[in-house]
Design an enzyme around this catalytic site. Structure first.
Site, PDB file in Angstrom:
ATOM      1  N   GLY A   1      40.254  42.613  42.656  1.00 21.16           N
ATOM      2  CA  GLY A   1      40.705  43.992  42.859  1.00 21.16           C
ATOM      3  C   GLY A   1      42.210  44.136  42.856  1.00 21.16           C
ATOM      4  N   ASN A   2      42.933  43.074  43.294  1.00 17.00           N
ATOM      5  CA  ASN A   2      44.391  43.171  43.361  1.00 17.00           C
ATOM      6  C   ASN A   2      45.024  43.224  41.977  1.00 17.00           C
ATOM      7  OD1 ASN A   2      43.633  40.509  42.841  1.00 17.00           O
ATOM      8  ND2 ASN A   2      45.462  39.645  43.777  1.00 17.00           N
TER       9      ASN A   2
ATOM     10  N   LYS B   1      30.868  40.813  41.948  1.00 19.53           N
ATOM     11  CA  LYS B   1      31.362  40.634  40.572  1.00 19.53           C
ATOM     12  C   LYS B   1      31.556  39.157  40.216  1.00 19.53           C
ATOM     13  CE  LYS B   1      36.132  39.951  40.998  1.00 19.53           C
ATOM     14  NZ  LYS B   1      36.288  38.679  41.638  1.00 19.53           N
TER      15      LYS B   1
ATOM     16  N   LYS C   1      33.127  33.344  45.648  1.00 21.71           N
ATOM     17  CA  LYS C   1      33.787  32.712  44.499  1.00 21.71           C
ATOM     18  C   LYS C   1      33.365  31.248  44.377  1.00 21.71           C
ATOM     19  CE  LYS C   1      37.765  35.803  44.847  1.00 21.71           C
ATOM     20  NZ  LYS C   1      36.916  36.846  45.415  1.00 21.71           N
TER      21      LYS C   1
END
Length: 310
Positions: free
Chosen positions: A11-12, A210, A272
């Site tokens: 998102g960053n 995601k 992740k």
């Protein structure tokens, strides 16, 4: 040597403190500059991205404007809408940066549906927070009115929670693969994809992580590498402690050991790690990499990023 690479943007890479379209487009220009470094090396790119802040803001707008004549859109449709908007911004940013680099390549966004199991245990225990913080009174009123689930969130208020099922397949993966074979840079699986169930591909109210979706996509298209971008240069054990240690080259078995010891926080690094492990286990000759966006151009140098292999 050219590689087929799935790059999962955090998102960053899209949103900072300013949620305006202009600010997000500006952020994606910087992101595109880094991604083009991979293209310069001859790699074929499939780009995925998060959409948590964007879909949260869109849900707020939908709720604020909700009326009989203009009803709010459901979550699966909001995921599709943010796939489109982020894909549009990123496509344009990539095209412009490719021109600057003197590279003649096409870029396309594919609105992507991800198949989940409607019997996934996640549906019985929704945990993924979305939307605004409410008071306990407001949350209970919403629960009574809509049947949705709300949970108290670390003393900050109550938030709606939805299921986060694991991806089983990706409807458009063959199309995505054909595009990559035609040397088209493809943006897909945005926000984890639109969650669908059954042969009719019925949309459901859920959010797919995601990183898991990106790992599933990388598996299905037989990517040579999965790169998961995050806010740190390397995965670390004993994070935030005096004996913190950055990981560079690590095997799946070592990573499983660190995971069992509780080194990776749920909702942060753990998805992740699990996505990287799943991908490498399903593609033993491939590698997963976890690192920061800023490190992309230096991948391959000694000590850059955390490289996970079988």
């Amino acid at each position: 040597m050219s590689k087929k690479i799935v790059v999962a943007l955090g998102g960053n890479a899209i949103l900072s403190d300013n949620a305006s379209a202009k600010s997000q487009q500006d952020a994606l220009v910087k992101t595109a500059k880094q991604l083009v470094e991979l293209v310069k090396k001859g790699n074929q790119l499939i780009i995925s991205h998060g959409n948590g802040p964007q879909v949260g803001n869109l849900l707020l707008q939908q709720q604020a404007a909700d009326s009989e004549k203009n009803p709010a859109m459901p979550l699966d449709t909001c995921v599709a809408m943010t796939q489109g908007s982020i894909g549009y911004w990123l496509t344009n940013a990539m095209i412009q940066e490719l021109k600057v680099a003197g590279i003649d390549k096409e870029v396309v966004t594919v609105v992507t549906q991800v198949v989940v199991d409607e019997n996934d245990p996640a549906f019985a225990n929704p945990t993924k927070p979305i939307g605004p913080f409410l008071s306990e009174e407001e949350a209970k009123a919403q629960m009574n009115a809509t049947g949705a689930t709300f949970k108290e969130d670390a003393g900050r208020g109550w938030r709606k929670v939805v299921a986060s099922p694991k991806p089983e397949s990706i409807v458009e993966y063959k199309v995505i693969n054909r595009l990559v074979e035609e040397d088209v840079i493809t943006i897909s699986a945005g926000g984890g994809g639109i969650p669908v169930v059954g042969e009719e591909l019925r949309g459901v109210e859920a959010v797919i992580d995601k990183d898991y979706a990106s790992a599933k996509l990388a598996e299905l298209v037989h990517a040579d590498q999965l790169i998961i971008l995050t806010g740190v240069d390397n995965v670390a054990i004993n994070f935030g402690k005096e004996n913190q240690e950055s990981l560079t080259n690590v095997s799946v078995s070592q990573l499983e050991k660190y995971k069992a010891e509780g080194h990776f926080a749920p909702g942060s690094m753990l998805p992740k790690i699990e996505a990287a492990i799943d991908y490498v286990n399903n593609n033993p000759s491939s590698q997963a990499v976890i690192t920061s966006l800023e490190n992309l151009e230096f991948l391959g140098n000694e000590g850059v990023g955390t490289i996970i292999s079988k």
